[in-house]
Design a protein around this motif. Structure first.
Motif, PDB file in Angstrom:
ATOM      1  N   MET A  84       0.083  -3.224   5.152  1.00  0.00           N
ATOM      2  CA  MET A  84      -0.394  -2.055   4.450  1.00  0.00           C
ATOM      3  C   MET A  84       0.802  -1.408   3.726  1.00  0.00           C
ATOM      4  O   MET A  84       1.862  -1.250   4.310  1.00  0.00           O
ATOM      5  CB  MET A  84      -0.993  -1.074   5.458  1.00  0.00           C
ATOM      6  N   ASP A  85       0.615  -1.067   2.466  1.00  0.00           N
ATOM      7  CA  ASP A  85       1.732  -0.463   1.747  1.00  0.00           C
ATOM      8  C   ASP A  85       1.957   0.980   2.196  1.00  0.00           C
ATOM      9  O   ASP A  85       1.114   1.588   2.860  1.00  0.00           O
ATOM     10  CB  ASP A  85       1.559  -0.584   0.237  1.00  0.00           C
ATOM     11  N   GLU A 122       1.999   3.856   0.656  1.00  0.00           N
ATOM     12  CA  GLU A 122       1.071   4.878   0.170  1.00  0.00           C
ATOM     13  C   GLU A 122      -0.216   4.887   0.983  1.00  0.00           C
ATOM     14  O   GLU A 122      -0.709   5.947   1.377  1.00  0.00           O
ATOM     15  CB  GLU A 122       0.756   4.653  -1.308  1.00  0.00           C
ATOM     16  N   LYS A 123      -0.748   3.711   1.277  1.00  0.00           N
ATOM     17  CA  LYS A 123      -1.975   3.635   2.078  1.00  0.00           C
ATOM     18  C   LYS A 123      -1.717   4.112   3.507  1.00  0.00           C
ATOM     19  O   LYS A 123      -2.563   4.773   4.101  1.00  0.00           O
ATOM     20  CB  LYS A 123      -2.536   2.214   2.069  1.00  0.00           C
ATOM     21  N   GLU A 124      -0.562   3.770   4.043  1.00  0.00           N
ATOM     22  CA  GLU A 124      -0.209   4.214   5.389  1.00  0.00           C
ATOM     23  C   GLU A 124      -0.083   5.740   5.430  1.00  0.00           C
ATOM     24  O   GLU A 124      -0.570   6.383   6.353  1.00  0.00           O
ATOM     25  CB  GLU A 124       1.109   3.572   5.839  1.00  0.00           C
ATOM     26  N   TYR A 125       0.538   6.310   4.407  1.00  0.00           N
ATOM     27  CA  TYR A 125       0.674   7.759   4.320  1.00  0.00           C
ATOM     28  C   TYR A 125      -0.704   8.415   4.254  1.00  0.00           C
ATOM     29  O   TYR A 125      -0.966   9.393   4.957  1.00  0.00           O
ATOM     30  CB  TYR A 125       1.513   8.147   3.095  1.00  0.00           C
ATOM     31  N   GLU A 126      -1.583   7.888   3.406  1.00  0.00           N
ATOM     32  CA  GLU A 126      -2.938   8.436   3.273  1.00  0.00           C
ATOM     33  C   GLU A 126      -3.691   8.353   4.597  1.00  0.00           C
ATOM     34  O   GLU A 126      -4.416   9.278   4.963  1.00  0.00           O
ATOM     35  CB  GLU A 126      -3.715   7.713   2.167  1.00  0.00           C
ATOM     36  N   LYS A 127      -3.514   7.262   5.309  1.00  0.00           N
ATOM     37  CA  LYS A 127      -4.169   7.092   6.612  1.00  0.00           C
ATOM     38  C   LYS A 127      -3.658   8.142   7.610  1.00  0.00           C
ATOM     39  O   LYS A 127      -4.445   8.772   8.322  1.00  0.00           O
ATOM     40  CB  LYS A 127      -3.898   5.683   7.141  1.00  0.00           C
TER      41      LYS A 127
END
Length: 143
Positions: free
Chosen positions: A1-2, A4-9
């Motif tokens: 998971m990149d 940005e996606k990890e941050y959003e999660k």
């Protein structure tokens, strides 16, 4: 998971956890914030996210505001930065009015014990931005 996606999660998790223990008025203020509503409640809520270690949610709140409102909010937070009595009042009310009885029951004694040991002369909200200072992450209190 990149990243940005990890941050959003992680942001979604923080938001969901925080909203799960808010009272209805705070949840409404956070979700439906409008510039005309003023910044006092948002400054209080943003301060609570700092105390409880939800840094990502704090920055999301700031990002949702206009520059002028964000500046007003930061100014209000700065006013109470070293005022433990105000922050203690906000935290105690937040915990006491939570929609989660379990959270209130478990967190209030924990916070009260912590508050007894706070050195009011050296207290600074800025300490809560330091890594490892997340004394009040309450996910273990929420089911």
């Amino acid at each position: 998971m990149d990243k940005e996606k990890e941050y959003e999660k992680e942001l979604k998790k923080e938001t969901d956890m925080f909203l799960s223990v808010c009272n209805r008025e705070d949840a409404r203020a956070l979700i439906l914030y409008k510039e005309k509503d003023g910044t006092e409640d948002i400054a209080r809520i943003a301060t609570l996210t700092i105390v409880f270690g939800f840094r990502k949610l704090f920055f999301k709140i700031m990002a949702k505001m206009s520059q002028e409102s964000a500046n007003e909010c930061i100014a209000r937070i700065t006013e109470v930065m070293n005022d433990f009595e105000t922050i203690n009042k906000w935290v105690t009310e937040f915990i006491s009015k939570s929609m989660s009885e379990e959270f209130s029951k478990n967190m209030l004694p924990y916070w009260e014990e912590y508050a007894k040991g706070v050195d009011r002369a050296t207290f600074s909200l800025s300490d809560y931005f330091k890594v490892g200072k997340e004394k009040f992450r309450f996910e273990y209190l929420i089911k």
